[in-house]
Design an enzyme around this catalytic site. Structure first.
Site, PDB file in Angstrom:
ATOM      1  N   SER A 123       0.816  -1.223   0.000  1.00 18.14           N
ATOM      2  CA  SER A 123       0.000   0.000   0.000  1.00 18.14           C
ATOM      3  C   SER A 123       0.845   1.268   0.000  1.00 18.14           C
ATOM      4  O   SER A 123       1.914   1.331   0.621  1.00 18.14           O
ATOM      5  CB  SER A 123      -0.869  -0.016   1.265  1.00 18.14           C
ATOM      6  N   GLU A 125       0.184   3.589   1.775  1.00 16.09           N
ATOM      7  CA  GLU A 125       0.273   4.026   3.178  1.00 16.09           C
ATOM      8  C   GLU A 125       1.670   3.771   3.750  1.00 16.09           C
ATOM      9  O   GLU A 125       2.035   4.341   4.772  1.00 16.09           O
ATOM     10  CB  GLU A 125      -0.778   3.305   4.025  1.00 16.09           C
ATOM     11  N   TYR A 147      -1.634   0.373  10.559  1.00 12.31           N
ATOM     12  CA  TYR A 147      -1.889  -0.280   9.263  1.00 12.31           C
ATOM     13  C   TYR A 147      -0.668  -0.130   8.351  1.00 12.31           C
ATOM     14  O   TYR A 147      -0.201  -1.106   7.747  1.00 12.31           O
ATOM     15  CB  TYR A 147      -3.138   0.337   8.607  1.00 12.31           C
TER      16      TYR A 147
HETATM   17  P1  NAP Z   1     -11.416  -4.883   1.671  1.00 11.69           P
HETATM   18  O1  NAP Z   1     -12.579  -4.583   0.784  1.00 11.69           O
HETATM   19  O2  NAP Z   1     -11.388  -4.333   3.051  1.00 11.69           O
HETATM   20  O3  NAP Z   1     -11.286  -6.490   1.739  1.00 11.69           O
HETATM   21  C1  NAP Z   1     -10.459  -7.110   2.690  1.00 11.69           C
HETATM   22  C2  NAP Z   1     -10.651  -8.617   2.593  1.00 11.69           C
HETATM   23  O4  NAP Z   1      -9.809  -9.256   3.573  1.00 11.69           O
HETATM   24  C3  NAP Z   1     -12.076  -9.095   2.878  1.00 11.69           C
HETATM   25  O5  NAP Z   1     -12.387 -10.129   1.975  1.00 11.69           O
HETATM   26  C4  NAP Z   1     -11.959  -9.657   4.302  1.00 11.69           C
HETATM   27  O6  NAP Z   1     -12.905 -10.658   4.590  1.00 11.69           O
HETATM   28  C5  NAP Z   1     -10.581 -10.263   4.231  1.00 11.69           C
HETATM   29  N1  NAP Z   1      -9.993 -10.573   5.536  1.00 11.69           N
HETATM   30  C6  NAP Z   1      -9.744  -9.717   6.533  1.00 11.69           C
HETATM   31  N2  NAP Z   1      -9.159 -10.358   7.557  1.00 11.69           N
HETATM   32  C7  NAP Z   1      -9.045 -11.669   7.194  1.00 11.69           C
HETATM   33  C8  NAP Z   1      -8.532 -12.837   7.820  1.00 11.69           C
HETATM   34  N3  NAP Z   1      -8.034 -12.820   9.064  1.00 11.69           N
HETATM   35  N4  NAP Z   1      -8.555 -14.013   7.144  1.00 11.69           N
HETATM   36  C9  NAP Z   1      -9.087 -14.053   5.910  1.00 11.69           C
HETATM   37  N5  NAP Z   1      -9.591 -12.989   5.264  1.00 11.69           N
HETATM   38  C10 NAP Z   1      -9.576 -11.801   5.911  1.00 11.69           C
HETATM   39  O7  NAP Z   1     -10.060  -4.434   0.975  1.00 11.69           O
HETATM   40  P2  NAP Z   1      -9.749  -4.052  -0.565  1.00 11.69           P
HETATM   41  O8  NAP Z   1      -9.994  -2.600  -0.754  1.00 11.69           O
HETATM   42  O9  NAP Z   1     -10.375  -5.042  -1.457  1.00 11.69           O
HETATM   43  O10 NAP Z   1      -8.160  -4.220  -0.578  1.00 11.69           O
HETATM   44  C11 NAP Z   1      -7.570  -5.484  -0.855  1.00 11.69           C
HETATM   45  C12 NAP Z   1      -6.168  -5.508  -0.274  1.00 11.69           C
HETATM   46  O11 NAP Z   1      -5.396  -4.454  -0.846  1.00 11.69           O
HETATM   47  C13 NAP Z   1      -6.081  -5.293   1.238  1.00 11.69           C
HETATM   48  O12 NAP Z   1      -4.991  -6.058   1.702  1.00 11.69           O
HETATM   49  C14 NAP Z   1      -5.756  -3.819   1.383  1.00 11.69           C
HETATM   50  O13 NAP Z   1      -5.100  -3.562   2.598  1.00 11.69           O
HETATM   51  C15 NAP Z   1      -4.868  -3.609   0.175  1.00 11.69           C
HETATM   52  N6  NAP Z   1      -4.856  -2.268  -0.404  1.00 11.69           N
HETATM   53  C16 NAP Z   1      -6.030  -1.662  -0.732  1.00 11.69           C
HETATM   54  C17 NAP Z   1      -5.992  -0.422  -1.354  1.00 11.69           C
HETATM   55  C18 NAP Z   1      -7.272   0.277  -1.771  1.00 11.69           C
HETATM   56  O14 NAP Z   1      -7.218   1.479  -2.018  1.00 11.69           O
HETATM   57  N7  NAP Z   1      -8.391  -0.432  -1.888  1.00 11.69           N
HETATM   58  C19 NAP Z   1      -4.757   0.184  -1.644  1.00 11.69           C
HETATM   59  C20 NAP Z   1      -3.583  -0.488  -1.308  1.00 11.69           C
HETATM   60  C21 NAP Z   1      -3.634  -1.722  -0.696  1.00 11.69           C
HETATM   61  P3  NAP Z   1     -14.344 -10.339   5.254  1.00 11.69           P
HETATM   62  O15 NAP Z   1     -15.262 -10.083   4.075  1.00 11.69           O
HETATM   63  O16 NAP Z   1     -14.647 -11.586   5.982  1.00 11.69           O
HETATM   64  O17 NAP Z   1     -14.196  -9.134   6.136  1.00 11.69           O
HETATM   65  O1  F7E Z   2      -9.134   8.060   3.672  1.00 12.75           O
HETATM   66  C1  F7E Z   2      -9.583  11.574   4.775  1.00 12.75           C
HETATM   67  C2  F7E Z   2      -8.646  10.709   5.605  1.00 12.75           C
HETATM   68  O2  F7E Z   2     -10.159   6.013   4.639  1.00 12.75           O
HETATM   69  C3  F7E Z   2      -8.613   8.902   2.672  1.00 12.75           C
HETATM   70  C4  F7E Z   2      -7.290   2.058   2.302  1.00 12.75           C
HETATM   71  O3  F7E Z   2      -7.799   1.344   1.197  1.00 12.75           O
HETATM   72  O4  F7E Z   2      -6.057   3.534   0.852  1.00 12.75           O
HETATM   73  C5  F7E Z   2      -7.023   3.484   1.891  1.00 12.75           C
HETATM   74  O5  F7E Z   2      -6.561   4.198   3.032  1.00 12.75           O
HETATM   75  C6  F7E Z   2      -8.389  10.308   3.233  1.00 12.75           C
HETATM   76  C7  F7E Z   2      -7.605  10.343   4.553  1.00 12.75           C
HETATM   77  O6  F7E Z   2      -8.405   5.833   2.796  1.00 12.75           O
HETATM   78  C8  F7E Z   2     -12.859  11.248   6.275  1.00 12.75           C
HETATM   79  O7  F7E Z   2      -8.142  11.448   6.716  1.00 12.75           O
HETATM   80  C9  F7E Z   2     -11.554  12.861   5.652  1.00 12.75           C
HETATM   81  O8  F7E Z   2      -6.623  11.346   4.486  1.00 12.75           O
HETATM   82  O9  F7E Z   2     -10.640   6.613   2.222  1.00 12.75           O
HETATM   83  P1  F7E Z   2      -9.680   6.585   3.343  1.00 12.75           P
HETATM   84  P2  F7E Z   2      -6.883   5.744   3.291  1.00 12.75           P
HETATM   85  O10 F7E Z   2      -6.755   5.964   4.739  1.00 12.75           O
HETATM   86  O11 F7E Z   2      -6.067   6.589   2.372  1.00 12.75           O
HETATM   87  C10 F7E Z   2      -4.785   2.961   1.202  1.00 12.75           C
HETATM   88  C11 F7E Z   2      -3.909   3.046  -0.020  1.00 12.75           C
HETATM   89  C12 F7E Z   2      -4.906   1.606   1.783  1.00 12.75           C
HETATM   90  O12 F7E Z   2      -4.016   0.789   1.633  1.00 12.75           O
HETATM   91  C13 F7E Z   2      -6.010   1.387   2.767  1.00 12.75           C
HETATM   92  O13 F7E Z   2      -6.281  -0.008   2.924  1.00 12.75           O
HETATM   93  O14 F7E Z   2      -9.666  10.889   3.525  1.00 12.75           O
HETATM   94  N1  F7E Z   2     -10.916  11.697   5.351  1.00 12.75           N
HETATM   95  N2  F7E Z   2     -12.748  12.614   6.215  1.00 12.75           N
HETATM   96  C14 F7E Z   2     -11.709  10.676   5.716  1.00 12.75           C
HETATM   97  N3  F7E Z   2     -11.540   9.348   5.617  1.00 12.75           N
HETATM   98  C15 F7E Z   2     -12.526   8.545   6.070  1.00 12.75           C
HETATM   99  N4  F7E Z   2     -12.400   7.207   5.964  1.00 12.75           N
HETATM  100  N5  F7E Z   2     -13.675   9.058   6.627  1.00 12.75           N
HETATM  101  C16 F7E Z   2     -13.891  10.411   6.766  1.00 12.75           C
HETATM  102  O15 F7E Z   2     -14.916  10.849   7.266  1.00 12.75           O
END
Ligand code: NAP
Ligand code: F7E
Length: 326
Positions: A123, A125, A147
């Site tokens: 990520s 992050e 995270y």
């Molecule tokens: P998501 O919608 O939150 O999905 C997370 C998945 O992980 C769900 O299927 C969840 O299952 C499963 N999970 C959580 N804990 C588990 C465990 N202990 N054992 C087995 N399964 C488990 O996330 P996403 O947005 O699709 O992202 C996919 C991956 O990419 C994650 O690793 C996330 O951190 C990473 N990532 C996401 C982004 C983004 O912007 N979306 C960016 C960079 C990296 P349940 O349905 O049972 O909760």
């Molecule tokens: O926040 C600001 C908050 O929760 C984005 C995950 O998929 O991407 C995701 O992480 C921004 C932040 O995503 C609210 O402070 C303002 O600056 O949508 P987010 P994230 O934290 O960037 C990375 C790449 C991952 O890997 C993670 O799994 O938005 N913000 N107001 C808010 N965010 C939330 N959630 N809620 C608010 O009310």
């Protein structure tokens, strides 16, 4: 027929990746953890075409038999506790899932199916308090949340298994990617869902935290293709996947409300309780390496992405209103 195993198949990315791999004629296997109520809404249209098994990244024995039996060609580790604010409330659980879960899976692959190609969902992050703008594969990591710290462990575990045990292990450093399937806690979907509820008369305000934070937001459907491309190369490597653009939460809000003909200033309330203990202020990815080596590029603009999500949420509330009226 190639065999792919996806952890986190019930999540946003898991559902798009499963669709993508089925189109490529893979046999798709998904790991789901047990829950007392069914949690398959994002993949219900795929049931019958994919094989699910129960497993949990917390429980190494539950990983062994599926990997031994399936002998996958490719493993995509998408499972994680992925919501950043929860990682401050549950730092130990986040470390268990998001960091040690990677070690458990890599070690099981090493023992049971060392020829499988492995993708780790890393990520942006990890860049956190970013040392430079834009961020690329050589930018140092400075994570700002439990995270981010956990994902940094997962990244280095992946590199370490590649270098020590010669696994074909890749780390995809993906910047934020969204879609109509995004969870409603994340800011993009929180906003588009609220816009739809306000437009349909179901809500009157939206409470948000930091409107000035900037992110590089892309479309999840584009990003799963990059995951697959990484595993099709001659040698394993790590890649930044991003759009190269950065936008503020405020811009996201403006576009989303305007897409429904609303003025955001009448509805948005800044709530200090939603500010984070340590914010990642600015992310912007440089995906030059992915473009050159994978031939990958994003296809959906920021505005089109937000408008797509607003449209989907408006349609969903319209359908619910119709079915309630019927
Ligand atoms: P998501 O919608 O939150 O999905 C997370 C998945 O992980 C769900 O299927 C969840 O299952 C499963 N999970 C959580 N804990 C588990 C465990 N202990 N054992 C087995 N399964 C488990 O996330 P996403 O947005 O699709 O992202 C996919 C991956 O990419 C994650 O690793 C996330 O951190 C990473 N990532 C996401 C982004 C983004 O912007 N979306 C960016 C960079 C990296 P349940 O349905 O049972 O909760
Ligand atoms: O926040 C600001 C908050 O929760 C984005 C995950 O998929 O991407 C995701 O992480 C921004 C932040 O995503 C609210 O402070 C303002 O600056 O949508 P987010 P994230 O934290 O960037 C990375 C790449 C991952 O890997 C993670 O799994 O938005 N913000 N107001 C808010 N965010 C939330 N959630 N809620 C608010 O009310």
């Amino acid at each position: 027929m190639k065999r792919a195993l996806i952890t986190g198949i019930t999540g946003q990315d898991g559902s798009y990746l499963a669709e993508f791999l089925l189109q490529k004629e893979y046999a798709v296997f998904g790991m789901v953890r047990r829950s007392s109520t069914e949690n398959l809404s994002r993949i219900k249209h795929l049931l019958g075409r994919i094989t699910l098994f129960q497993g949990d990244l917390l429980d190494q024995p539950s990983l062994i038999s599926p990997l031994r039996e399936v002998q996958p060609d490719e493993v995509y580790n998408l499972a994680a506790q992925s919501f950043v604010p929860t990682s401050w409330e549950q730092p130990i659980a986040t470390t268990q899932y998001t960091a040690l879960g990677v070690a458990r899976l890599l070690e099981t692959i090493r023992l049971e199916c060392p020829h499988a190609r492995f993708y780790q969902a890393s990520s942006s992050e990890m860049f956190g308090k970013a040392a430079e703008v834009p961020q690329n594969e050589r930018t140092p990591f400075y994570p700002r949340s439990p995270y981010g710290v956990a994902k940094t462990y997962g990244h280095w575990a992946t590199v370490s298994y590649r270098e020590s045990h010669h696994l074909f292990a890749c780390s995809g450093i993906l910047f934020n990617h969204e879609s109509p399937r995004r969870g409603k806690d994340f800011v993009s979907r929180k906003v588009t869902d609220a816009v739809a509820r306000i437009a349909r008369g179901l809500a009157t305000e939206l409470r948000l935290g930091n409107l000035e934070a900037r992110r590089d937001w892309g479309y999840a459907g584009d990003y799963v293709e990059a995951m697959w491309l990484m595993l099709q190369q001659d040698s394993p490597d790590d890649y930044v996947i991003a759009t190269g653009e950065t936008h503020s939460v405020r811009e996201l809000v403006e576009i989303a409300f305007a897409a429904a003909g609303l003025d955001w200033k009448q509805y948005v309330v800044v709530d200090p309780t939603l500010l984070r203990p340590a914010e990642v202020e600015l992310l912007q990815g440089d995906y030059t390496k992915a473009r050159r080596q994978l031939g990958w590029k994003p296809t959906v603009s920021f505005r089109d992405l937000i408008e797509m999500m607003v449209k989907a949420d408006l349609e969903q509330y319209q359908r619910s209103a119709k079915s309630e009226a019927a």
